[in-house]
Design an enzyme around this catalytic site. Structure first.
Site, PDB file in Angstrom:
ATOM      1  N   GLU A 158       0.825  -1.204   0.000  1.00 18.50           N
ATOM      2  CA  GLU A 158       0.000   0.000   0.000  1.00 18.50           C
ATOM      3  C   GLU A 158       0.866   1.263   0.000  1.00 18.50           C
ATOM      4  O   GLU A 158       0.460   2.313  -0.482  1.00 18.50           O
ATOM      5  CB  GLU A 158      -0.925  -0.019   1.225  1.00 18.50           C
ATOM      6  CG  GLU A 158      -2.255   0.673   0.980  1.00 18.50           C
ATOM      7  CD  GLU A 158      -3.275   0.372   2.062  1.00 18.50           C
ATOM      8  OE1 GLU A 158      -3.971  -0.645   1.949  1.00 18.50           O
ATOM      9  OE2 GLU A 158      -3.371   1.160   3.029  1.00 18.50           O
TER      10      GLU A 158
ATOM     11  N   HIS B 157       6.524 -27.005   0.167  1.00 16.86           N
ATOM     12  CA  HIS B 157       5.783 -28.068  -0.522  1.00 16.86           C
ATOM     13  C   HIS B 157       4.677 -27.493  -1.384  1.00 16.86           C
ATOM     14  O   HIS B 157       3.779 -28.213  -1.800  1.00 16.86           O
ATOM     15  CB  HIS B 157       5.226 -29.044   0.515  1.00 16.86           C
ATOM     16  CG  HIS B 157       6.317 -29.659   1.322  1.00 16.86           C
ATOM     17  ND1 HIS B 157       6.934 -30.837   0.980  1.00 16.86           N
ATOM     18  CD2 HIS B 157       6.975 -29.212   2.427  1.00 16.86           C
ATOM     19  CE1 HIS B 157       7.892 -31.107   1.854  1.00 16.86           C
ATOM     20  NE2 HIS B 157       7.938 -30.129   2.744  1.00 16.86           N
TER      21      HIS B 157
ATOM     22  N   LYS C 147     -13.100   2.619  -1.789  1.00 16.23           N
ATOM     23  CA  LYS C 147     -14.011   2.953  -0.683  1.00 16.23           C
ATOM     24  C   LYS C 147     -15.151   3.815  -1.226  1.00 16.23           C
ATOM     25  O   LYS C 147     -16.321   3.603  -0.913  1.00 16.23           O
ATOM     26  CB  LYS C 147     -13.279   3.725   0.414  1.00 16.23           C
ATOM     27  CG  LYS C 147     -12.328   2.889   1.279  1.00 16.23           C
ATOM     28  CD  LYS C 147     -11.762   3.737   2.428  1.00 16.23           C
ATOM     29  CE  LYS C 147     -10.808   2.961   3.329  1.00 16.23           C
ATOM     30  NZ  LYS C 147     -10.281   3.714   4.466  1.00 16.23           N
TER      31      LYS C 147
HETATM   32  O1  PA5 Z   1      -2.989   1.921   5.944  1.00 16.99           O
HETATM   33  C1  PA5 Z   1      -4.060   2.440   5.751  1.00 16.99           C
HETATM   34  O2  PA5 Z   1      -4.225   3.675   5.802  1.00 16.99           O
HETATM   35  C2  PA5 Z   1      -5.288   1.609   5.469  1.00 16.99           C
HETATM   36  O3  PA5 Z   1      -4.994   0.268   5.297  1.00 16.99           O
HETATM   37  C3  PA5 Z   1      -6.277   1.744   6.623  1.00 16.99           C
HETATM   38  O4  PA5 Z   1      -5.695   1.274   7.794  1.00 16.99           O
HETATM   39  C4  PA5 Z   1      -7.577   0.964   6.336  1.00 16.99           C
HETATM   40  O5  PA5 Z   1      -8.113   1.362   5.112  1.00 16.99           O
HETATM   41  C5  PA5 Z   1      -8.587   1.207   7.447  1.00 16.99           C
HETATM   42  O6  PA5 Z   1      -8.806   2.570   7.588  1.00 16.99           O
HETATM   43  P1  PA5 Z   1      -9.459   3.194   8.883  1.00 16.99           P
HETATM   44  O7  PA5 Z   1      -8.567   2.926  10.043  1.00 16.99           O
HETATM   45  O8  PA5 Z   1      -9.541   4.648   8.576  1.00 16.99           O
HETATM   46  O9  PA5 Z   1     -10.788   2.558   9.052  1.00 16.99           O
END
Ligand code: PA5
Length: 470
Positions: free
Chosen positions: A296, A325, A439
């Protein structure tokens, strides 16, 4: 890296091990080293201006005090702790629990657990959620729900929250909302912040300037860890020591700089698949955590100066010896487009002897009188050797043992390496616009106000597509 702490062994990545076609030469290391160390200097300068805030978490004594204050009255009051969150609001919690509490922790009797059973629900799978609620039903009064969402807007977490809030209200009454629910969210903004402020509930804060996937060493990850008996002070002190090493201006003393340099150098050479392979059940979920952090943060289509790019290594998780495996055939003989990052443990907390038994066939005698730790370590060494012999570069991160300090250090090492790698790729490692787009279209499909345009867009797209299925 220092011999008492984690070590990053990069000898099996150099040309004298892997060969000149696939290995890095010392001259290449030195060349790339200059740019990486300039990047480290830039990051350290920016830290003074308040950027890269996750690096300061280990020194935040007020934060630690606040988390401990929240844990104290709750630790012995509940049998079950349910974390509701997703992505960066869940993966760190899972990783800490698997690494630092015994396997099958939830099945242990109360006296052998450090706290309540832990369930992290990082999905909205209806069967999973319904089944958990059925299991918890009779003990709802003894169940604490920790809702974690930094933005306060995430559909999955919001849905879970709404379900649990009604359940608690219906079954236990309004007072249960204060007792059985604890929300961790942004200190100032977001829908969840509005709700908790309106209700006047006690909350835990996601520190300002710390993004989801960099937040495990805050209340996000530390509350559930501390509730389940993990020493969160030691986690932070391990991270603090590693943070100091990640600020070092000499490449050979800075493990994060070295890690970022090596993985970036191979990325540039076309080895863009980065396989993390722990040889330890306890470390397996840290590989999941790494996967999110690396993917990410580094997979982006816009450079920091705004120009379009397409960059990002693909992190892959494998587990030794299990995946020997299932995947190692591909890894040794398939395309040489990967770098392997083994996680090795020098001293396992427990070991199991393989007994000598009369009548054991001669072909199994080599196992007798040894132990599972020895077998697992031998399998790691053998797999690494086989990969290196096939010209596949391998790194090893070695844990002297698995404890809070080393896990904290591992987390800080990867977070710092991610920032450096992001800068080497010239992208912003802290945003996630692609996730946000998904989202937004989910909001549109679910009929959220303000997303009508996206709804039209997605409907038009669906009506135009040729129906093809078999
Ligand atoms: O790293 C990130 O920003 C995302 O993976 C968020 O943690 C994830 O989308 C969840 O978001 P939130 O904590 O705002 O619900």
């Amino acid at each position: 890296m220092s011999q008492q702490g984690l070590t990053l062994d990069y000898s099996r990545i150099l040309s004298n091990s892997v060969g000149t076609t696939h290995g890095l030469t010392s001259a290449e290391l030195d060349g790339a080293g200059r740019r990486v160390m300039e990047t480290v200097a830039t990051i350290e300068r920016e830290r003074k201006d308040g950027r890269h805030r996750y690096r300061d978490l280990p020194d935040d004594a007020a934060m630690l005090r606040g988390i401990r204050t929240a844990i104290k009255p709750r630790a012995n009051a509940f049998e079950n702790l349910v974390v509701l969150g997703i992505g960066g609001s869940a993966l760190g919690n899972i990783a800490l629990q698997t690494a630092l509490n015994p396997p099958y922790y939830n099945s242990l009797p109360t006296t052998r657990r450090g706290g309540p059973r832990l369930f992290v629900v990082d999905n909205v799978d209806p069967v999973q959620v319904a089944s958990l609620l059925e299991v918890l039903g009779p003990r709802l009064r003894k169940t604490l729900f920790n809702v974690i969402t930094k933005s306060g807007e995430t559909a999955e977490t919001a849905a879970q929250f709404l379900i649990v809030r009604k359940l608690l209200r219906d079954k236990l009454g309004d007072r249960a909302l204060r007792r059985n629910l604890l929300v961790t969210t942004d200190a100032h903004s977001g829908t969840m912040r509005e709700i908790v402020d309106a209700e006047g509930w006690e909350t835990l804060a996601v520190p300002e300037g710390v993004g989801g996937r960099f937040s495990v060493l805050s209340a996000v990850g530390l509350f559930s860890a501390g509730m389940c008996g993990i020493n969160i002070g030691k986690l932070l002190s391990g991270a603090r020591e590693m943070g100091k090493r990640c600020a070092q201006r000499t490449l050979k003393r800075n493990p994060a700089a070295m890690l970022a340099l090596l993985l970036h150098a191979y990325y540039v050479r076309g080895k863009r698949l980065h396989v993390m392979m722990p040889y330890s059940h306890q470390l397996k979920d840290l590989a999941d955590w790494y996967r999110q952090l690396w993917a990410e943060s580094l997979g982006k289509c816009t450079a920091r100066d705004g120009t379009p790019v397409v960059v990002g290594p693909t992190p892959i998780k494998a587990l030794g010896a299990t995946d020997q495996h299932s995947q190692v055939q591909l890894y040794r003989e398939g395309p040489n487009d990967k770098v392997f990052i083994f996680l090795e443990v020098e001293r396992f907390k427990k070991d199991v002897r393989i007994p000598r038994v009369a009548g054991t066939p001669a072909s199994l005698k080599y196992l007798q009188g040894t132990s599972l730790a020895r077998l697992l370590t031998a399998e790691k060494r053998a797999t690494e050797f086989a990969l290196v012999r096939s010209g596949r570069p391998c790194l090893t991160i070695r844990f002297p043992q698995i404890n809070e300090e080393h896990v904290g250090a591992f987390i800080m090492l990867w977070e710092a390496a991610t920032t450096i790698a992001g800068y080497l790729l010239e992208i912003d490692p802290y945003d996630q616009p692609a996730v946000q787009m998904g989202k937004d279209y989910t909001y549109a499909l679910m009929g959220k106000d303000g997303f009508a345009a996206q709804r039209r867009e997605i409907d038009t797209f669906a009506s135009r597509g040729r129906k093809s299925s078999v």
